[in-house]
Motif scaffolding. Structure first.
Motif, PDB file in Angstrom:
ATOM      1  N   ALA A   1       0.804  -1.249  -0.109  1.00  0.00           N
ATOM      2  CA  ALA A   1      -0.092   0.045   0.076  1.00  0.00           C
ATOM      3  C   ALA A   1       0.724   1.242  -0.079  1.00  0.00           C
ATOM      4  CB  ALA A   1      -1.028   0.030   1.239  1.00  0.00           C
ATOM      5  N   TYR A   2       2.173   1.304   0.357  1.00  0.00           N
ATOM      6  CA  TYR A   2       2.871   2.265   0.253  1.00  0.00           C
ATOM      7  C   TYR A   2       4.081   2.564  -0.581  1.00  0.00           C
ATOM      8  CZ  TYR A   2       0.942   2.837   5.144  1.00  0.00           C
ATOM      9  OH  TYR A   2       0.041   3.000   6.340  1.00  0.00           O
ATOM     10  N   ARG A   3       4.014   1.541  -1.578  1.00  0.00           N
ATOM     11  CA  ARG A   3       4.907   1.590  -2.591  1.00  0.00           C
ATOM     12  C   ARG A   3       4.651   2.646  -3.750  1.00  0.00           C
ATOM     13  NH1 ARG A   3       5.340  -5.064  -3.333  1.00  0.00           N
ATOM     14  NH2 ARG A   3       6.636  -5.139  -1.141  1.00  0.00           N
ATOM     15  N   LEU A   4       3.165   3.083  -3.937  1.00  0.00           N
ATOM     16  CA  LEU A   4       3.032   4.006  -4.991  1.00  0.00           C
ATOM     17  C   LEU A   4       3.441   5.455  -4.441  1.00  0.00           C
ATOM     18  CD1 LEU A   4       1.335   4.773  -7.138  1.00  0.00           C
ATOM     19  CD2 LEU A   4      -0.568   5.208  -6.041  1.00  0.00           C
ATOM     20  N   PRO A   5       3.468   5.866  -3.266  1.00  0.00           N
ATOM     21  CA  PRO A   5       4.201   6.928  -2.947  1.00  0.00           C
ATOM     22  C   PRO A   5       5.753   7.091  -3.157  1.00  0.00           C
ATOM     23  CG  PRO A   5       2.579   6.619  -1.244  1.00  0.00           C
ATOM     24  CD  PRO A   5       2.586   5.504  -1.917  1.00  0.00           C
ATOM     25  N   VAL A   6       6.218   6.137  -2.798  1.00  0.00           N
ATOM     26  CA  VAL A   6       7.798   5.855  -3.043  1.00  0.00           C
ATOM     27  C   VAL A   6       7.917   6.049  -4.702  1.00  0.00           C
ATOM     28  CG1 VAL A   6       9.810   4.411  -3.010  1.00  0.00           C
ATOM     29  CG2 VAL A   6       8.057   4.463  -1.170  1.00  0.00           C
ATOM     30  N   LEU A   7       7.335   5.370  -5.447  1.00  0.00           N
ATOM     31  CA  LEU A   7       7.284   5.310  -6.782  1.00  0.00           C
ATOM     32  C   LEU A   7       7.526   6.985  -7.486  1.00  0.00           C
ATOM     33  CD1 LEU A   7       5.707   2.296  -8.016  1.00  0.00           C
ATOM     34  CD2 LEU A   7       8.162   2.698  -8.191  1.00  0.00           C
ATOM     35  N   VAL A   8       6.230   7.643  -6.968  1.00  0.00           N
ATOM     36  CA  VAL A   8       5.922   8.927  -7.320  1.00  0.00           C
ATOM     37  C   VAL A   8       7.085   9.769  -6.790  1.00  0.00           C
ATOM     38  CG1 VAL A   8       4.553  10.921  -6.899  1.00  0.00           C
ATOM     39  CG2 VAL A   8       3.547   8.688  -7.289  1.00  0.00           C
ATOM     40  N   GLN A   9       7.783   9.553  -5.774  1.00  0.00           N
ATOM     41  CA  GLN A   9       8.770  10.196  -4.979  1.00  0.00           C
ATOM     42  C   GLN A   9      10.127  10.135  -6.142  1.00  0.00           C
ATOM     43  OE1 GLN A   9       8.954  12.633  -2.860  1.00  0.00           O
ATOM     44  NE2 GLN A   9      11.105  13.182  -3.306  1.00  0.00           N
ATOM     45  N   MET A  10      10.216   8.842  -6.413  1.00  0.00           N
ATOM     46  CA  MET A  10      11.139   8.489  -7.555  1.00  0.00           C
ATOM     47  C   MET A  10      11.277   9.380  -8.670  1.00  0.00           C
ATOM     48  SD  MET A  10      11.635   4.241  -6.599  1.00  0.00           S
ATOM     49  CE  MET A  10      12.880   3.840  -7.729  1.00  0.00           C
ATOM     50  N   VAL A  11      10.221   9.467  -9.243  1.00  0.00           N
ATOM     51  CA  VAL A  11       9.895   9.996 -10.381  1.00  0.00           C
ATOM     52  C   VAL A  11      10.006  11.571 -10.013  1.00  0.00           C
ATOM     53  CG1 VAL A  11       8.140  10.817 -12.191  1.00  0.00           C
ATOM     54  CG2 VAL A  11       8.337   8.428 -11.624  1.00  0.00           C
ATOM     55  N   LYS A  12       9.532  12.276  -8.922  1.00  0.00           N
ATOM     56  CA  LYS A  12       9.922  13.393  -8.878  1.00  0.00           C
ATOM     57  C   LYS A  12      11.500  13.878  -8.867  1.00  0.00           C
ATOM     58  CE  LYS A  12       7.633  15.203  -5.296  1.00  0.00           C
ATOM     59  NZ  LYS A  12       6.645  16.298  -5.736  1.00  0.00           N
ATOM     60  N   PHE A  13      12.161  13.052  -8.171  1.00  0.00           N
ATOM     61  CA  PHE A  13      13.447  13.273  -7.955  1.00  0.00           C
ATOM     62  C   PHE A  13      14.348  13.054  -9.367  1.00  0.00           C
ATOM     63  CE2 PHE A  13      18.057  12.215  -7.010  1.00  0.00           C
ATOM     64  CZ  PHE A  13      18.495  13.287  -6.451  1.00  0.00           C
ATOM     65  N   TYR A  14      14.030  12.092  -9.794  1.00  0.00           N
ATOM     66  CA  TYR A  14      14.809  11.664 -11.058  1.00  0.00           C
ATOM     67  C   TYR A  14      14.584  12.652 -12.296  1.00  0.00           C
ATOM     68  CZ  TYR A  14      16.086   7.501  -8.603  1.00  0.00           C
ATOM     69  OH  TYR A  14      16.266   6.318  -7.512  1.00  0.00           O
ATOM     70  N   GLY A  15      13.079  13.018 -12.096  1.00  0.00           N
ATOM     71  CA  GLY A  15      12.615  13.962 -13.345  1.00  0.00           C
ATOM     72  C   GLY A  15      13.404  15.462 -13.040  1.00  0.00           C
ATOM     73  N   HIS A  16      13.001  15.799 -11.799  1.00  0.00           N
ATOM     74  CA  HIS A  16      13.556  16.897 -11.477  1.00  0.00           C
ATOM     75  C   HIS A  16      15.022  17.298 -11.710  1.00  0.00           C
ATOM     76  CE1 HIS A  16       9.798  18.029  -9.831  1.00  0.00           C
ATOM     77  NE2 HIS A  16      10.303  19.512  -9.788  1.00  0.00           N
ATOM     78  N   PHE A  17      15.981  15.976 -11.257  1.00  0.00           N
ATOM     79  CA  PHE A  17      17.418  16.052 -11.557  1.00  0.00           C
ATOM     80  C   PHE A  17      17.788  16.460 -13.166  1.00  0.00           C
ATOM     81  CE2 PHE A  17      21.103  13.624 -12.524  1.00  0.00           C
ATOM     82  CZ  PHE A  17      22.045  13.776 -11.582  1.00  0.00           C
ATOM     83  N   LEU A  18      17.028  15.413 -13.987  1.00  0.00           N
ATOM     84  CA  LEU A  18      17.348  15.688 -15.309  1.00  0.00           C
ATOM     85  C   LEU A  18      16.966  16.989 -15.829  1.00  0.00           C
ATOM     86  CD1 LEU A  18      16.089  12.058 -16.386  1.00  0.00           C
ATOM     87  CD2 LEU A  18      18.455  12.874 -16.569  1.00  0.00           C
ATOM     88  N   GLU A  19      15.940  17.718 -15.279  1.00  0.00           N
ATOM     89  CA  GLU A  19      15.340  18.979 -15.738  1.00  0.00           C
ATOM     90  C   GLU A  19      16.346  19.992 -15.410  1.00  0.00           C
ATOM     91  OE1 GLU A  19      11.177  21.114 -15.726  1.00  0.00           O
ATOM     92  OE2 GLU A  19      12.100  20.713 -13.761  1.00  0.00           O
TER      93      GLU A  19
END
Length: 360
Positions: free
Chosen positions: A264-282
């Motif tokens: 139940a808590y994996r979805l927020p972790v995946l969203v946080q990963m997209v947030k950081f890796y996406g902002h890193f590349l940006e």
């Protein structure tokens, strides 16, 4: 047709369709959900990813919707609310909308229809300058103000805010670099000590929205001016090194969290990963495009790693069904719904910077 041709056509028709790339998945998500004409915050993220021609679902240009439907006049002042009455974000970070319009390439002479008569982007910038407060600009929510000022004004510019104080832009941006250095000091120490990671505890840079990467973007963008780069010397280079170190530090923590978290808590972790890796590349993509920065082989490998990590996170997020069930997410977890919009737009934008620079 020959039997060979028929056999080839049969094979082609039976072959599975090519899997969309991570950028295509994210861009579809952004275009679909950031186009809500009742959500100016989402529209701004659509503009960031798709450019100033991005349109709302009702066919109007997103920038026009933002100004015509959500700008308020209070005497001589122009205002965007922080949130709408129903909780929809309008401008949760001060000057996010003005910054978005400036970075999208709208000239300050651009005129928009607004309640009470037309208004130019230049008038919005003048309002920002009147309302400027140093302590707010150098707070965790001040990055958008700094980015907007740096793009609206040339280096060496001064202006006077509503309380009568004269502000030097370069002095403010010098303070912003010093703030970035302070907030990343623990990470710098970890990097120098060779630590595999520095735990995230909402300290320092982690107390800022999106992990402080918008602060990094605002500071690094000001370095597009040669005189600024010369004055700052190697200080910004060090902060780039720290950001690269952060990639390894944070990815280890996300992997550990994903492994140990209940389903139940994996979805927020995946969203946080997209947030950081996406902002890193940006962030590094903007830095390269705006300043001419040339990454070292090690930094290039870090960008390639971030792209691969983002790809993996997007695949798992897409497989979870979250992108396909946004209405349910909106009802059950509204902040997660917003993250699935905003972070998709930032990540798509981040990937676009590197599409033709890493052989992909």
């Amino acid at each position: 047709m020959t039997s060979v041709t028929l056999a080839l056509l049969a094979l082609l028709s039976a072959a599975p369709a090519a899997r969309p790339s991570a950028e295509e998945v994210l861009r579809t998500q952004c275009r679909t959900w950031a186009a809500d004409p009742k959500n100016p915050w989402a529209l701004a993220h659509g503009i960031a990813a798709e450019g100033r021609a991005f349109k709302a679902r009702d066919g109007r240009r997103a920038a026009d919707v933002i100004v015509s439907d959500f700008l308020r006049r209070e005497g001589p002042d122009l205002r965007f609310d922080t949130f709408a009455a129903d909780g929809t974000p309008v401008e949760p970070h001060p000057n996010l909308l003005v910054k978005t319009l400036l970075l999208a390439g709208f000239p300050t002479s651009q005129s928009f229809r607004a309640q009470g008569g037309p208004v130019t982007l230049g008038a919005l910038v003048e309002d920002l300058k009147r309302d400027f407060r140093r302590d707010a600009a150098l707070s965790p929510h001040g990055a958008w103000t700094l980015d907007a000022l740096s793009h609206a004004l040339p280096p060496g510019a001064t202006f006077t805010h509503g309380a009568g104080e004269t502000v030097r832009l370069d002095a403010v941006m010098d303070e912003a670099l010093a703030l970035l250095e302070r907030e990343q000091a623990e990470l710098l120490a970890g990097m120098k000590a060779g630590l595999p990671q520095v735990p995230k505890r909402k300290q320092g840079i982690y107390a800022h929205p999106c992990g402080g990467l918008h602060l990094f973007q605002a500071v690094a963008s000001h370095a597009r001016h040669p005189a600024v780069r010369k004055a700052w010397g190697s200080r910004l280079d060090t902060q780039v090194d720290v950001l690269v170190y952060r990639l390894g530090s944070e990815s280890r923590q996300y992997d550990a969290a994903l492994t140990s978290a209940p389903p139940a808590y994996r979805l927020p972790v995946l969203v946080q990963m997209v947030k950081f890796y996406g902002h890193f590349l940006e962030t590094l993509g903007r830095y390269r495009e705006e300043t001419g920065w040339k990454p070292t082989p090690e930094q290039t490998r870090a960008v390639e790693q971030a792209r691969a990590l983002l790809d993996g996170a997007v695949r798992r997020l897409d497989a979870s069904g979250a992108f396909r069930d946004m209405e349910s997410v909106k009802t059950a977890q509204y902040q997660l719904y917003l993250d699935l919009i905003g972070d998709a737009c930032h990540a798509a934008h981040g990937l676009s910077y590197w599409r033709n620079h890493l052989g992909g």
